[in-house]
Design a protein around this motif. Sequence first.
Motif, PDB file in Angstrom:
ATOM      1  N   GLU A  81       0.502  11.540   6.571  1.00 41.81           N
ATOM      2  CA  GLU A  81      -0.765  12.186   6.907  1.00 41.81           C
ATOM      3  C   GLU A  81      -1.741  11.944   5.769  1.00 41.81           C
ATOM      4  O   GLU A  81      -1.368  12.015   4.594  1.00 41.81           O
ATOM      5  N   ILE A  82      -2.978  11.621   6.111  1.00 43.30           N
ATOM      6  CA  ILE A  82      -4.034  11.472   5.117  1.00 43.30           C
ATOM      7  C   ILE A  82      -5.100  12.521   5.403  1.00 43.30           C
ATOM      8  O   ILE A  82      -5.570  12.658   6.542  1.00 43.30           O
ATOM      9  N   VAL A  83      -5.463  13.274   4.377  1.00 44.52           N
ATOM     10  CA  VAL A  83      -6.456  14.342   4.525  1.00 44.52           C
ATOM     11  C   VAL A  83      -7.505  14.214   3.419  1.00 44.52           C
ATOM     12  O   VAL A  83      -7.227  13.707   2.329  1.00 44.52           O
ATOM     13  N   GLY A  84      -8.732  14.658   3.718  1.00 51.92           N
ATOM     14  CA  GLY A  84      -9.788  14.718   2.720  1.00 51.92           C
ATOM     15  C   GLY A  84     -10.283  13.371   2.239  1.00 51.92           C
ATOM     16  O   GLY A  84     -10.871  13.279   1.163  1.00 51.92           O
ATOM     17  N   ASN A  85     -10.077  12.324   3.023  1.00 50.86           N
ATOM     18  CA  ASN A  85     -10.475  10.985   2.592  1.00 50.86           C
ATOM     19  C   ASN A  85     -11.873  10.649   3.090  1.00 50.86           C
ATOM     20  O   ASN A  85     -12.180  10.819   4.270  1.00 50.86           O
ATOM     21  N   LEU A  86     -12.737  10.172   2.204  1.00 51.79           N
ATOM     22  CA  LEU A  86     -14.124   9.884   2.539  1.00 51.79           C
ATOM     23  C   LEU A  86     -14.327   8.476   3.087  1.00 51.79           C
ATOM     24  O   LEU A  86     -15.443   8.129   3.485  1.00 51.79           O
ATOM     25  N   ALA A  87     -13.263   7.680   3.140  1.00 52.35           N
ATOM     26  CA  ALA A  87     -13.372   6.320   3.670  1.00 52.35           C
ATOM     27  C   ALA A  87     -13.028   6.242   5.155  1.00 52.35           C
ATOM     28  O   ALA A  87     -13.062   5.162   5.742  1.00 52.35           O
ATOM     29  N   GLY A  88     -12.666   7.378   5.742  1.00 52.60           N
ATOM     30  CA  GLY A  88     -12.365   7.403   7.171  1.00 52.60           C
ATOM     31  C   GLY A  88     -10.911   7.216   7.522  1.00 52.60           C
ATOM     32  O   GLY A  88     -10.582   6.895   8.668  1.00 52.60           O
ATOM     33  N   ALA A  89      -9.997   7.436   6.561  1.00 53.84           N
ATOM     34  CA  ALA A  89      -8.568   7.220   6.817  1.00 53.84           C
ATOM     35  C   ALA A  89      -7.840   8.457   7.309  1.00 53.84           C
ATOM     36  O   ALA A  89      -6.644   8.379   7.616  1.00 53.84           O
ATOM     37  N   ASN A  90      -8.521   9.591   7.403  1.00 55.73           N
ATOM     38  CA  ASN A  90      -7.855  10.837   7.774  1.00 55.73           C
ATOM     39  C   ASN A  90      -7.127  10.700   9.117  1.00 55.73           C
ATOM     40  O   ASN A  90      -7.627  10.085  10.058  1.00 55.73           O
ATOM     41  N   ASN A 134      -0.094   2.333  14.366  1.00 53.59           N
ATOM     42  CA  ASN A 134      -1.447   2.724  13.990  1.00 53.59           C
ATOM     43  C   ASN A 134      -1.510   2.668  12.467  1.00 53.59           C
ATOM     44  O   ASN A 134      -0.972   3.525  11.777  1.00 53.59           O
ATOM     45  N   ASN A 135      -2.164   1.644  11.939  1.00 53.81           N
ATOM     46  CA  ASN A 135      -2.133   1.347  10.510  1.00 53.81           C
ATOM     47  C   ASN A 135      -2.829   2.442   9.700  1.00 53.81           C
ATOM     48  O   ASN A 135      -4.030   2.654   9.832  1.00 53.81           O
ATOM     49  N   PRO A 136      -2.098   3.143   8.820  1.00 52.93           N
ATOM     50  CA  PRO A 136      -2.727   4.203   8.017  1.00 52.93           C
ATOM     51  C   PRO A 136      -3.689   3.666   6.959  1.00 52.93           C
ATOM     52  O   PRO A 136      -4.486   4.434   6.405  1.00 52.93           O
ATOM     53  N   TYR A 137      -3.627   2.349   6.694  1.00 52.71           N
ATOM     54  CA  TYR A 137      -4.516   1.735   5.710  1.00 52.71           C
ATOM     55  C   TYR A 137      -5.667   0.981   6.366  1.00 52.71           C
ATOM     56  O   TYR A 137      -6.366   0.210   5.694  1.00 52.71           O
ATOM     57  N   ILE A 393      -4.693   9.612  -3.801  1.00 49.63           N
ATOM     58  CA  ILE A 393      -5.522   8.497  -3.332  1.00 49.63           C
ATOM     59  C   ILE A 393      -6.666   8.298  -4.321  1.00 49.63           C
ATOM     60  O   ILE A 393      -7.447   9.222  -4.572  1.00 49.63           O
ATOM     61  N   PRO A 394      -6.789   7.112  -4.902  1.00 51.88           N
ATOM     62  CA  PRO A 394      -7.843   6.874  -5.892  1.00 51.88           C
ATOM     63  C   PRO A 394      -9.240   7.120  -5.309  1.00 51.88           C
ATOM     64  O   PRO A 394      -9.484   6.887  -4.120  1.00 51.88           O
ATOM     65  N   THR A 395     -10.135   7.558  -6.146  1.00 46.85           N
ATOM     66  CA  THR A 395     -11.515   7.791  -5.725  1.00 46.85           C
ATOM     67  C   THR A 395     -12.136   6.518  -5.155  1.00 46.85           C
ATOM     68  O   THR A 395     -12.938   6.574  -4.218  1.00 46.85           O
ATOM     69  N   ALA A 396     -11.748   5.359  -5.696  1.00 46.43           N
ATOM     70  CA  ALA A 396     -12.279   4.086  -5.202  1.00 46.43           C
ATOM     71  C   ALA A 396     -11.902   3.833  -3.746  1.00 46.43           C
ATOM     72  O   ALA A 396     -12.560   3.049  -3.051  1.00 46.43           O
ATOM     73  N   PHE A 397     -10.837   4.497  -3.270  1.00 41.80           N
ATOM     74  CA  PHE A 397     -10.425   4.384  -1.870  1.00 41.80           C
ATOM     75  C   PHE A 397     -10.830   5.620  -1.070  1.00 41.80           C
ATOM     76  O   PHE A 397     -10.285   5.869   0.008  1.00 41.80           O
ATOM     77  N   GLY A 398     -11.762   6.395  -1.578  1.00 50.34           N
ATOM     78  CA  GLY A 398     -12.268   7.546  -0.840  1.00 50.34           C
ATOM     79  C   GLY A 398     -11.618   8.863  -1.193  1.00 50.34           C
ATOM     80  O   GLY A 398     -11.975   9.897  -0.629  1.00 50.34           O
ATOM     81  N   GLY A 399     -10.669   8.852  -2.111  1.00 54.00           N
ATOM     82  CA  GLY A 399     -10.030  10.093  -2.530  1.00 54.00           C
ATOM     83  C   GLY A 399      -9.240  10.767  -1.424  1.00 54.00           C
ATOM     84  O   GLY A 399      -8.875  10.163  -0.421  1.00 54.00           O
ATOM     85  N   GLY A 400      -8.964  12.061  -1.628  1.00 62.86           N
ATOM     86  CA  GLY A 400      -8.137  12.796  -0.681  1.00 62.86           C
ATOM     87  C   GLY A 400      -6.668  12.696  -1.037  1.00 62.86           C
ATOM     88  O   GLY A 400      -6.295  12.266  -2.138  1.00 62.86           O
ATOM     89  N   GLU A 401      -5.843  13.082  -0.084  1.00 61.18           N
ATOM     90  CA  GLU A 401      -4.406  13.123  -0.343  1.00 61.18           C
ATOM     91  C   GLU A 401      -3.613  12.454   0.773  1.00 61.18           C
ATOM     92  O   GLU A 401      -4.001  12.493   1.946  1.00 61.18           O
ATOM     93  N   ALA A 402      -2.487  11.856   0.382  1.00 58.73           N
ATOM     94  CA  ALA A 402      -1.513  11.311   1.327  1.00 58.73           C
ATOM     95  C   ALA A 402      -0.268  12.181   1.294  1.00 58.73           C
ATOM     96  O   ALA A 402       0.290  12.432   0.216  1.00 58.73           O
TER      97      ALA A 402
END
Length: 419
Positions: A81-90, A134-137, A393-402
């Motif tokens: 699960e990806i949450v809080g990501n600003l790159a749209g990966a949630n 469904n690719n999480p990346y 998750i690095p800030t460069a990839f939108g941050g958040g958590e995996a």
Amino acid sequence: MQKSLGVVLPIVILSTLSQHSFATTGYFMHGYGVKAQGNAGASIAAFNDALTIASNPSGLAWLDSRVDVGATLFNPKRSSEIVGNLAGANGQYSANGREYFVLPEIAINKKVNDSVALGLAVYGNGGMNTSYRNNPYAAFGNTGEAGVDLTQIFVSPSVAWRYSENQSIGVATNFLYQRFEAKGISGFAPFSTDGEHLSNQGKDSSTGIGVRVGWSAKLNDVVTVGANYSSKIKADKFDQYRGLFAQAGSFDVPESYGVGVSVKASHALTLLADIQRINYSDVDSVGNVFSFDSLMAGNAFGSEKGQGFGWKDINVYKVGASYQLNPQLTLRAGYTHNDQPISESQTFLNILAPGVIKDHVSVGATWNIDRAQELSVAYTYGLKETVKGNQSIPTAFGGGEANIEMDQHILGLSYGVKF
């Protein structure tokens, strides 16, 4: 018997190499042999069948000549699960593109005399599989299905010597065959020394050789102790994935070692306990920490100090019990607990390899068909475990958590015959 083995052994080897495995103590098996699985893997001081080669080869000296053939069915449930990501990966992602895996095994022990025994075992040392339809990346420029598939097989000829009335030593040569595939992560090519050999290169294989040494002693009629050591195996590199693994495709097998004790508490009841150590961090591709700062400092995927999965060394604690209900039936149970190899900061890359299970409970039984033949069965549940990311998750990839999660059902069945 020799003619039968000449037919069966190559078939089992080929079948093993064609299968994928999925192990539970990190990516090692929690137990080798169906009888050991019934005791949650506690087997360093318990010598039940020829698969003792995989845990303590000195045990061959205490066994009759025999052949053991088995298969284990794995049903792992992997997800992230990806949450809080600003790159749209949630989102929530299932890694169960394939749900069932079969891993066969075979072992033989031949008593040369009262002191010396020769053996051979073919079995899965471990492995890891994820398959994300469904690719999480995908939000980071990756397309298609994502996942990894690692299989490690040992072919282990061995010898055991009972050098005194109550002590023995054993040595097994571990010939390694391993196979690997990664897919769906080509979008990370800018962070690799060789982006064309980072992902989607099909199955690649490598080989290596190592040794396992075991010792055992029957202190008296009640207590048996044992110890083992398996060397690190320096394997050939995965050349097709030299842009993924550190040191241009290096992926070795870590060393492991342990001690065990068996106590015959009564005529029918035997209690077992093992402590094992697996040094994952000594294999750079597994142990190197994934860090964006390190990436920017020049430690790209595939480089000498390249990015890894950040796995830590773990201790594994196993307890088990066997109860001889009657001359025909033996019942088994066990529990295993291990340290968590994946820290909260390392969950992003470990979406591909969520080996987070810490606890297993097992039951099993052996039915003696006659004086020479037996059937064994074991069931293990790897309790559901979740590791929630923390600055993962690095800030460069939108941050958040995996967040990563897994549980597993394991069913083993084996047939043994003495000769």
